[in-house]
Design a protein around this motif. Sequence first.
Motif, PDB file in Angstrom:
ATOM      1  N   ILE A 136      29.912  39.936  46.795  1.00 34.22           N
ATOM      2  CA  ILE A 136      30.618  39.054  47.742  1.00 34.22           C
ATOM      3  C   ILE A 136      30.301  37.598  47.448  1.00 34.22           C
ATOM      4  O   ILE A 136      31.162  36.717  47.476  1.00 34.22           O
ATOM      5  CB  ILE A 136      30.251  39.432  49.187  1.00 34.22           C
ATOM      6  CG1 ILE A 136      30.781  40.836  49.524  1.00 34.22           C
ATOM      7  CG2 ILE A 136      30.812  38.414  50.172  1.00 34.22           C
ATOM      8  CD1 ILE A 136      30.353  41.333  50.876  1.00 34.22           C
ATOM      9  N   MET A 140      32.949  34.636  46.429  1.00 31.99           N
ATOM     10  CA  MET A 140      33.113  33.411  47.227  1.00 31.99           C
ATOM     11  C   MET A 140      32.910  32.166  46.365  1.00 31.99           C
ATOM     12  O   MET A 140      33.622  31.174  46.510  1.00 31.99           O
ATOM     13  CB  MET A 140      32.128  33.421  48.390  1.00 31.99           C
ATOM     14  CG  MET A 140      32.406  34.505  49.428  1.00 31.99           C
ATOM     15  SD  MET A 140      31.210  34.513  50.764  1.00 31.99           S
ATOM     16  CE  MET A 140      31.527  32.906  51.499  1.00 31.99           C
ATOM     17  N   GLY A 143      35.989  31.476  44.106  1.00 30.77           N
ATOM     18  CA  GLY A 143      37.295  31.295  44.739  1.00 30.77           C
ATOM     19  C   GLY A 143      37.955  30.009  44.305  1.00 30.77           C
ATOM     20  O   GLY A 143      37.301  29.017  43.984  1.00 30.77           O
TER      21      GLY A 143
END
Length: 317
Positions: A136, A140, A143
């Motif tokens: 995760i 992030m 992104g």
Amino acid sequence: MTPGNNGASTPEDDDPFGYLYADGQANGATPPSGGGGYGYPGSVNRVRAVGERQYGQPAPTAQYGQQAPTAQYGQVPQQQTYGQPNAHYAAPETVGGAPTTRQPLPGDGGGRGRGPNTKGLLIGAIAVVAAVVIGIGVAMLGGNSDDDKSGDQAGSTPSTSQSAEPSQSSTSSAASEGDLPKIDAKALNLGTGVTTASDVKGANADGGIYVTGLNQVGAKVTWTVSGIEKAGSYRLYVRYDIPGVDANATLSVNGKANTQPLGMKNFILSPEGDWEKGWQSTWAPVTLTKGTNVLEISCGQGNQCNAFLDQVWLQKG
């Protein structure tokens, strides 16, 4: 009646358990023996004592015409002394050499059963959670912050913050592929019967001047665009005004008419007859070549051309 022939004088006196009491013993009552019945001497129907018959041997049968022996009234089986083995019972440990001691469970290290390896399961679960958290975090960090960039699309009306100023000539040049030309309709090459006016308020062109007179067959305006750096598909946008009634016109590119007319519909549902509230925009696909292209908007047979033209511009399709 003689005891030797018929037993006790009365049935109630023929007590099989008389030997247990003092008066019974005084009358000759004896406990059961290996020789047959028990109770008082001469009791009726002497039979074999219970347990005397061996397992697996056939039971005695009476001869034809003779009565089979029956148990005496109240006769009980021979008592087994506590602690002595029964001849007809074999303990499990004596059959097949079964072990009499408890066998330890495999891998218990001392006869004690061990449960599942909870420590290993816990470590595995922690590793899975850590992998998910790391994934995760990487997603992030990686992104794209530019996701909200707007596309190369125009709204229902052209933006008033366009940097390109309308050209005052019927010929426009594109500085680059990302900077396509835009022009006021009054600067287009106006055909026969086509003129300009400014009576109706709401035009975005300089001075509020728009093109009128297109509502007759043969009327047209022409836009010559040069400097197209790459051939391909584009969109021709047109800002127009109608009195609350749909209109259309013929659109031609380099002398070839599009299969579909330029639709100038009442998209905003303006009230019929109100020209000032009928300003809106539309677009049609065009295929341009590299260099210079000629775009023409005309009123042909079957067109409904009751519309004013305000501005026209190109965008990449």
